[in-house]
Scaffold this active site. Sequence first.
Site, PDB file in Angstrom:
ATOM      1  N   GLY A 275     -12.581  -4.561   1.375  1.00 11.51           N
ATOM      2  CA  GLY A 275     -13.968  -4.146   1.586  1.00 11.51           C
ATOM      3  C   GLY A 275     -14.417  -3.196   0.491  1.00 11.51           C
ATOM      4  O   GLY A 275     -15.545  -3.294  -0.012  1.00 11.51           O
TER       5      GLY A 275
ATOM      6  N   ARG B 205       0.827  -1.208   0.000  1.00 11.69           N
ATOM      7  CA  ARG B 205       0.000   0.000   0.000  1.00 11.69           C
ATOM      8  C   ARG B 205       0.863   1.261   0.000  1.00 11.69           C
ATOM      9  O   ARG B 205       0.444   2.298  -0.529  1.00 11.69           O
ATOM     10  CB  ARG B 205      -0.942   0.004   1.215  1.00 11.69           C
ATOM     11  CG  ARG B 205      -2.180  -0.845   0.985  1.00 11.69           C
ATOM     12  CD  ARG B 205      -3.109  -0.802   2.168  1.00 11.69           C
ATOM     13  NE  ARG B 205      -4.394  -1.413   1.829  1.00 11.69           N
ATOM     14  CZ  ARG B 205      -5.222  -1.929   2.717  1.00 11.69           C
ATOM     15  NH1 ARG B 205      -4.919  -1.935   4.007  1.00 11.69           N
ATOM     16  NH2 ARG B 205      -6.372  -2.453   2.328  1.00 11.69           N
TER      17      ARG B 205
ATOM     18  N   GLY C  57      -5.899  -5.537   2.007  1.00 15.36           N
ATOM     19  CA  GLY C  57      -4.551  -5.331   2.540  1.00 15.36           C
ATOM     20  C   GLY C  57      -3.910  -6.637   2.964  1.00 15.36           C
ATOM     21  O   GLY C  57      -2.765  -6.931   2.597  1.00 15.36           O
TER      22      GLY C  57
ATOM     23  N   LYS D   6     -12.725  -9.683   9.082  1.00 16.77           N
ATOM     24  CA  LYS D   6     -13.748  -8.628   9.221  1.00 16.77           C
ATOM     25  C   LYS D   6     -15.097  -9.239   8.843  1.00 16.77           C
ATOM     26  O   LYS D   6     -15.681  -8.942   7.799  1.00 16.77           O
ATOM     27  CB  LYS D   6     -13.399  -7.444   8.320  1.00 16.77           C
ATOM     28  CG  LYS D   6     -12.132  -6.702   8.781  1.00 16.77           C
ATOM     29  CD  LYS D   6     -11.764  -5.574   7.835  1.00 16.77           C
ATOM     30  CE  LYS D   6     -10.508  -4.863   8.292  1.00 16.77           C
ATOM     31  NZ  LYS D   6      -9.975  -3.929   7.286  1.00 16.77           N
TER      32      LYS D   6
HETATM   33  N1  LIG Z   1      -9.978 -18.718  11.064  1.00 12.21           N
HETATM   34  C1  LIG Z   1      -9.523 -17.501  11.356  1.00 12.21           C
HETATM   35  N2  LIG Z   1      -9.566 -17.044  12.635  1.00 12.21           N
HETATM   36  C2  LIG Z   1      -9.068 -15.813  12.951  1.00 12.21           C
HETATM   37  N3  LIG Z   1      -8.520 -14.962  12.046  1.00 12.21           N
HETATM   38  C3  LIG Z   1      -8.467 -15.371  10.775  1.00 12.21           C
HETATM   39  C4  LIG Z   1      -8.960 -16.650  10.359  1.00 12.21           C
HETATM   40  N4  LIG Z   1      -8.749 -16.760   9.036  1.00 12.21           N
HETATM   41  C5  LIG Z   1      -8.154 -15.630   8.631  1.00 12.21           C
HETATM   42  N5  LIG Z   1      -7.960 -14.789   9.661  1.00 12.21           N
HETATM   43  C6  LIG Z   1      -7.273 -13.477   9.673  1.00 12.21           C
HETATM   44  O1  LIG Z   1      -7.901 -12.580   8.809  1.00 12.21           O
HETATM   45  C7  LIG Z   1      -7.010 -11.489   8.647  1.00 12.21           C
HETATM   46  C8  LIG Z   1      -7.307 -10.736   7.392  1.00 12.21           C
HETATM   47  O2  LIG Z   1      -8.662 -10.353   7.376  1.00 12.21           O
HETATM   48  P1  LIG Z   1      -9.235  -9.086   6.583  1.00 12.21           P
HETATM   49  O3  LIG Z   1      -8.704  -7.833   7.172  1.00 12.21           O
HETATM   50  O4  LIG Z   1     -10.710  -9.285   6.581  1.00 12.21           O
HETATM   51  O5  LIG Z   1      -8.654  -9.300   5.113  1.00 12.21           O
HETATM   52  P2  LIG Z   1      -8.265  -8.189   4.007  1.00 12.21           P
HETATM   53  O6  LIG Z   1      -7.336  -7.180   4.662  1.00 12.21           O
HETATM   54  O7  LIG Z   1      -7.599  -8.955   2.912  1.00 12.21           O
HETATM   55  O8  LIG Z   1      -9.558  -7.560   3.604  1.00 12.21           O
HETATM   56  C9  LIG Z   1      -5.623 -12.092   8.670  1.00 12.21           C
HETATM   57  O9  LIG Z   1      -4.821 -11.353   9.569  1.00 12.21           O
HETATM   58  C10 LIG Z   1      -5.848 -13.534   9.134  1.00 12.21           C
HETATM   59  O10 LIG Z   1      -4.957 -13.938  10.160  1.00 12.21           O
HETATM   60  O1  LIG Z   2      -7.550  -2.423   5.324  1.00 13.91           O
HETATM   61  C1  LIG Z   2      -8.509  -1.889   4.775  1.00 13.91           C
HETATM   62  O2  LIG Z   2      -9.537  -2.585   4.235  1.00 13.91           O
HETATM   63  P1  LIG Z   2      -9.502  -4.152   3.804  1.00 13.91           P
HETATM   64  O3  LIG Z   2      -9.062  -4.982   5.002  1.00 13.91           O
HETATM   65  O4  LIG Z   2     -10.938  -4.419   3.442  1.00 13.91           O
HETATM   66  O5  LIG Z   2      -8.587  -4.263   2.629  1.00 13.91           O
HETATM   67  C2  LIG Z   2      -8.635  -0.400   4.588  1.00 13.91           C
HETATM   68  O6  LIG Z   2      -7.462   0.271   5.027  1.00 13.91           O
HETATM   69  C3  LIG Z   2      -9.868   0.104   5.340  1.00 13.91           C
HETATM   70  O7  LIG Z   2      -9.731  -0.177   6.720  1.00 13.91           O
HETATM   71  P2  LIG Z   2     -11.057  -0.353   7.624  1.00 13.91           P
HETATM   72  O8  LIG Z   2     -11.757  -1.642   7.165  1.00 13.91           O
HETATM   73  O9  LIG Z   2     -10.543  -0.435   9.050  1.00 13.91           O
HETATM   74  O10 LIG Z   2     -11.927   0.856   7.379  1.00 13.91           O
END
Ligand SMILES: Nc1ncnc2c1ncn2[C@@H]1O[C@H](COP(=O)(O)OP(=O)(O)O)[C@@H](O)[C@H]1O
Ligand SMILES: O=C(OP(=O)(O)O)[C@H](O)COP(=O)(O)O
Length: 408
Positions: free
Chosen positions: A389, A39, A365, A207
């Site tokens: 997201g 990023r 991310g 998330k």
């Molecule tokens: N079964 C699980 N239990 C807890 N955390 C998890 C599990 N599977 C994945 N994760 C966690 O999810 C995190 C990423 O989630 P998220 O922020 O939603 O993804 P992104 O940033 O790609 O949108 C990672 O740090 C990973 O460790």
């Molecule tokens: O990491 C982010 O989103 P992502 O985990 O959905 O890729 C963005 O920086 C937004 O962060 P936020 O979901 O805490 O608003």
Amino acid sequence: MTSHTLNELIAEGVRGRYILVRSDLNVPLDGSTVTDDGRIKASLPVIEKLSDAGARVLVTAHLGRPKGAPEPKYSLKPAVARFSELAPFKVKLAEDTVGDSAKELAGSLEDGDVLVLENVRFDARETSKDDAERGAFADELVALTGGNGAFVDDAFGAVHRKHASVYDVATRLPSYQGDLVHTEVEVLRKLTTDTQRPYVVVLGGSKVSDKLAVIDNLLGKADTILVGGGMLFTFLAASGHKVAGSLLEADQIPVVQDYLKRASDAGTAFVIPTDVVVASRFAADAEHEVVAADAIEDSSFGAAGIGLDIGPISAAAFAEQIKAAKTVFWNGPMGVFEFEAFSGGTRAIAQALTESSAFTVVGGGDSAAAVRTLGFEDSQFGHISTGGGASLEYLEGKDLPGLSVLDR
Ligand SMILES: Nc1ncnc2c1ncn2[C@@H]1O[C@H](COP(=O)(O)OP(=O)(O)O)[C@@H](O)[C@H]1O
Ligand SMILES: O=C(OP(=O)(O)O)[C@H](O)COP(=O)(O)O
């Protein structure tokens, strides 16, 4: 509707003007080490263009989800340190966002200088639901630009957030779309207007409620949704299975039950893992074993077990779906990939994407960080998006406040 571009702003002239740039510097950290600088690298070109053109650049960004007050572990310090290593110019970090440090350092900027303001989420007004509160914070950000400023939104990862530094500042300053936002939107626009089928969406990550919300509008759009990561346990619970100590959002169970009921009428198939890697505790060196997804509590760890990855049978089944697809969008790691023992599912999905002839988009991310730390190259995927997201909400056809506010 179109937005004004960064090139238009530069053509209008930025030398000596304060330009507020919203970037997404929300990078994964291990202590104070940035573990994936994707990023930061993606944010650099716009800031460099403005600096080269003589602007006095004020960068706003968030890191993590602090609770509206300063917390050292969410400081932008490590991100800005990495930024300074990558940038051909000096980057300063203010100790606060709109306080004395920000005002003093902003006041001392010369043409071409870059100042990053400390984490905007250290101020509770940034994410407030109250328009007046967010507006007051936006006013303070805008005040740093003097009387002749402009705003550039380049934080694609945050365009789905109606936050002060994303949305409200754009209602107060002449506003422009950054190049990163522009490129991301172009790729996603193509994906939504010319979707080759089968269209497979892979969802995981932590998330959970954010991502469950987007499924509503994906029903009928995606042919298949593969469910992994933290959200799979809410799906298992919705089907009546016990998930022991795994990540569960119990209040979302009725939502998932509704999705499962509506899916076949909508023409979307959910694929839920049939096996899971269960660990004794949340740690890299935890004991672990593979169990059937409907028998998580029967693992050696009983009710204390935590599901930290999809199992190998599920990973292989997901890979088959991915290889047969023509379009794949993936957001959210399949497991806790940061721990080697629980990275198998994520690795298998990344591998399948690289072997599929589909147009593949990886968003988020942590998802982008996962594919890189597992040794894959960006060039092995159709597109790696900086927003998880944000891209999901774009794909479901929602109005994104950070984009629509830039429309003229
Ligand atoms: N079964 C699980 N239990 C807890 N955390 C998890 C599990 N599977 C994945 N994760 C966690 O999810 C995190 C990423 O989630 P998220 O922020 O939603 O993804 P992104 O940033 O790609 O949108 C990672 O740090 C990973 O460790
Ligand atoms: O990491 C982010 O989103 P992502 O985990 O959905 O890729 C963005 O920086 C937004 O962060 P936020 O979901 O805490 O608003």
